[in-house]
Motif scaffolding. Structure first.
Motif: not given
Length: 153
Positions: A1-11, A15-24
């Motif tokens: 969950g460290v370093g994940l960035k949303l490239l399509d909406i950088p605003e 934080y504390n977010l895994s790619p798996r949970f974001l995808e879900a």
């Protein structure tokens, strides 16, 4: 969950977010805002312990539930562990501060408390100091339901 960035909406910062949970969660961008499911909207005015902390990578931010009128107004009496909640006017970009127009989405990580300034604790998942988050009320916006860990919620 460290370093994940949303490239399509950088605003919007994560934080504390895994790619798996974001995808879900499967958020969508509409009208320049990231739409995120939440069970409750929480005003920053009732946030307690954790305010002013210099970062959000550890520790929590407590929702104080001492004002019965506010609890009823925002329907906070049924908060559950694992619920995603939107905190209005809260910017968590460089710690936790009050900022009019900002929006943060956090997950409830511990239960209520009777000590002044404390309550159900939350960990930050998303924040936007410009308000580029649109919370969408969804009773199923709970980590157990989102990840298919439980179906009885």
């Amino acid at each position: 969950g460290v370093g994940l960035k949303l490239l399509d909406i950088p605003e919007v910062k994560t934080y504390n977010l895994s790619p798996r949970f974001l995808e879900a969660i499967d958020p969508k961008i509409a009208g320049g805002k990231l739409e995120l499911p939440v069970t409750h909207i929480v005003p920053a005015a009732i946030m307690g312990s954790g305010l002013g902390r210099s970062h959000v990578s550890s520790g929590d931010y407590d929702i104080t539930l001492f004002c019965e009128e506010t609890v009823k107004e925002f329907g906070l009496e049924d908060l559950r562990l694992g619920d995603l909640v939107a905190i209005v006017d809260a910017d968590h970009t460089y710690g936790r501060i009050f900022r009019k127009g900002a929006m943060s989405v956090s997950i409830v990580t511990h239960s209520d408390c009777i000590t002044a300034g404390h309550g159900p604790g939350t960990a930050t998942l998303f924040t936007s100091k410009t308000g580029a988050i649109e919370p969408v009320i969804d009773a199923d916006a709970n980590i157990a339901k989102i990840l298919g860990l439980r179906d009885d919620l």
